[in-house]
Write an enzyme that holds these catalytic residues in place. Structure first.
Site, short mmCIF file in Angstrom:
data_model
loop_
_atom_site.label_atom_id
_atom_site.label_comp_id
_atom_site.label_asym_id
_atom_site.label_seq_id
_atom_site.Cartn_x
_atom_site.Cartn_y
_atom_site.Cartn_z
N LYS A 19 -11.54 31.71 -64.92
CA LYS A 19 -10.81 31.10 -63.82
C LYS A 19 -11.51 31.44 -62.52
CE LYS A 19 -6.45 31.54 -61.24
NZ LYS A 19 -5.15 32.27 -61.15
N ASP A 25 -6.46 30.35 -53.35
CA ASP A 25 -5.21 29.82 -53.92
C ASP A 25 -4.11 29.81 -52.86
OD1 ASP A 25 -3.18 28.94 -55.52
OD2 ASP A 25 -2.93 30.83 -56.60
N LYS A 72 2.28 29.38 -51.29
CA LYS A 72 2.58 30.81 -51.31
C LYS A 72 3.12 31.20 -49.92
CE LYS A 72 -0.87 32.20 -54.76
NZ LYS A 72 0.03 32.82 -55.75
N ASP A 108 -8.89 35.34 -56.44
CA ASP A 108 -8.42 34.61 -57.61
C ASP A 108 -9.57 34.00 -58.42
OD1 ASP A 108 -6.17 34.10 -59.08
OD2 ASP A 108 -5.63 32.26 -58.05
N GLU A 146 -2.04 26.94 -61.23
CA GLU A 146 -3.26 26.13 -61.29
C GLU A 146 -4.35 26.74 -62.17
OE1 GLU A 146 -4.59 29.39 -59.20
OE2 GLU A 146 -2.71 28.32 -58.88
N ARG A 191 -4.32 28.04 -65.22
CA ARG A 191 -4.33 27.52 -66.59
C ARG A 191 -4.83 26.07 -66.61
NH1 ARG A 191 2.03 28.58 -67.06
NH2 ARG A 191 1.32 30.24 -65.67
#
Length: 512
Positions: free
Chosen positions: A262, A267, A274, A285, A347, A349
């Site tokens: 990933k 993010d 968020k 991330d 996001e 996954r």
């Protein structure tokens, strides 16, 4: 981009005047080997006036030693039920921090072998090197790329020294690449610049790099990733990249590792933004992809035989704006599964699942394949296991082979520790479609930390949405698969990424 890690060298003489101070890492200075007898008396004298020597890092003036300085950093107990090799890593990190404050520029790290921990000296060296790492953005704006001129390592003999130097250089080189990618800010390591960095690092190496950037290709081959990329794609410097890597060792291939990382360069949470000040730190991330690149750097250095490794870095920014993907959307995965988006902050996954599907397809042609996803995926991983442990979850084929426990054991060698979780039937039920519109629900509407089994269910989603559920133990061609959540272990914010889980990977697959 050359990987210029901190220079290190070894010596068999603890009084080597090429260095300007000693950093002693030990459980008990009363039990030093004969070669270090000269360090015992000054420490005994000091302990007579300060009983904190076993609990705090102290600096002594000792004429005759390099630089007339001795930094003592005790590990504390190492043989209780709950102790592990990290005692040496932590003591070395504390020792080097104190040495830097004292002005040492050529410190000599002295960590005598310990009968309970075969790699304790190497672990101590890695602990010191972690502190000595200089972030990419700092290196690019300073004349000196290193915090000290050299780090010395005391060893008993040349053979031990050669082995530690080789392994320390290779492992730190991998962590160096990991930190550069995972720790750098979201502009310096936006997806196109990650691709440039990776191509530069592996130029003229045994690692082959291919970059996919064409939007039409991304939409066709990786529709779930393209959905997350849709908003960021409007900004050229934020556009997604899929970076593919391959290493093929000499001789007949006996095992194939297939890694998907990933790589969310930033993010925001997307439309499910968020809020409340929790967005800060989301440049980290991308540490799952950073781990993939870092492990390939170790492969490039050590060149293991009979091993093939295929990697994919899903580099995407989860941006928010008028073109961002939203909850309620239906996206058809590469495997042909209709996915209902439940939360755009899930996001990670999404960007991995089609690459996992592609790996699944390729695995049918490989020798003894094992598929992995590596991700800073869930806050629940931190809530469940704490902030310092990776979590591994095996599908049925991997679990029957004892893979998860092997990873846990491998992680203990170098202090890159794992907890084991299990994917259960409730995790699959959680992601089943809730209406006739969709086959699979991507996520619920709550943060993972507020969701029961919040770090296990995403593994089930990845299996279902990639089509790996057709390759379980009840199928004609079972495919071993493991999901690794490094949300807690990848490092603190603010702070420097740890490199988890690449030390454990190296210990397991390179037989360290």
């Amino acid at each position: 981009m050359s990987v210029r890690i901190q220079p290190i060298q070894f010596t068999t003489d603890c009084k080597d005047q090429n260095f300007d101070g000693i950093i002693l890492i030990t459980q008990n200075y009363e039990q030093l080997p004969n070669e270090l007898e000269c360090l015992k008396a000054p420490l005994q004298d000091y302990s007579a006036v300060d009983c904190c020597i076993k609990d705090e890092v102290v600096v002594l003036r000792v004429p005759g030693l390099p630089g007339n300085r001795l930094v003592c950093s005790c590990t504390g107990p190492v043989n209780r039920d709950y102790d592990d090799v990290r005692r040496f890593r932590d003591a070395a990190a504390n020792g080097i921090k104190r040495a830097l404050k004292a002005g040492l520029q050529r410190p000599l790290l002295v960590c005598p072998p310990n009968s309970s921990y075969a790699k304790n000296t190497l672990v101590a060296v890695l602990g010191a090197l972690h502190v000595l790492y200089v972030p990419l953005e700092v290196r690019e704006h300073k004349s000196s790329p290193h915090k000290v001129a050299t780090l010395g390592i005391w060893v008993k003999n040349k053979e031990q020294g050669d082995g530690i130097i080789e392994l320390a250089n290779a492992l730190e080189s991998g962590r160096f690449v990991y930190r550069d990618i995972g720790g750098s800010d979201p502009e310096r390591m936006a997806a196109p610049r990650v691709a440039e960095y990776v191509q530069s690092v592996f130029k003229d190496s045994p690692v082959k790099v291919t970059v996919v950037s064409n939007l039409n290709t991304l939409e066709k081959e990786y529709p779930c990733l393209a959905a997350v990329n849709r908003c960021a794609n409007a900004v050229p410097r934020h556009q997604a990249r899929v970076i593919k890597l391959q290493y093929c060792g000499e001789g007949p291939i006996e095992q194939t590792l297939m890694l998907v990382g990933k790589g969310i360069t930033y993010d925001t949470g997307g439309a499910d933004i968020k809020a409340g000040g929790i967005m800060a730190g989301m440049h980290g991330d991308k540490c799952g992809s950073a781990a993939v690149a870092g492990f390939f750097q170790i492969l490039a250095k050590l060149k293991p035989k009979h091993l093939k490794v295929v990697g994919a870095m899903a580099m995407v920014r989860n941006s928010v704006g008028s073109d961002c993907y939203v909850a309620d959307e239906l996206v058809v995965s590469r495997a042909g599964r209709r996915i209902r988006v439940g939360n755009t902050d899930a996001e990670g996954r999404m960007v991995m699942v089609d690459l996992l599907c592609e790996m699944k397809e390729q695995a049918l042609q490989e020798v003894s394949p094992h598929l992995f996803t590596i991700a800073t995926l869930t806050g629940h991983a931190i809530r469940a296991m704490g902030p310092k442990y990776s979590i591994i979850m095996d599908n049925g084929a991997a679990r029957r082979a004892g893979n998860d426990l092997e990873w846990q054991k491998a992680g203990e060698v170098l202090g890159d520790l794992f907890e084991v979780s299990t994917i259960r039937r409730e995790d699959y039920e959680f992601h089943k479609g809730k209406s006739e519109y969709e086959d699979i629900l991507q996520a619920n509407n709550l943060p993972s930390s507020a969701t029961p089994r919040g770090h296990q269910t995403p593994a089930a989603f990845l299996i279902m949405a990639s089509g790996l559920d057709q390759h379980g133990v009840d199928s004609a061609k079972p495919q071993p698969y493991s999901h690794i959540d490094i949300a807690g272990s990848s490092g603190p914010f603010p702070g420097v990424p740890t490199g988890a889980p690449i030390l454990a990977m190296a210990a397991k697959y390179l037989k360290l």
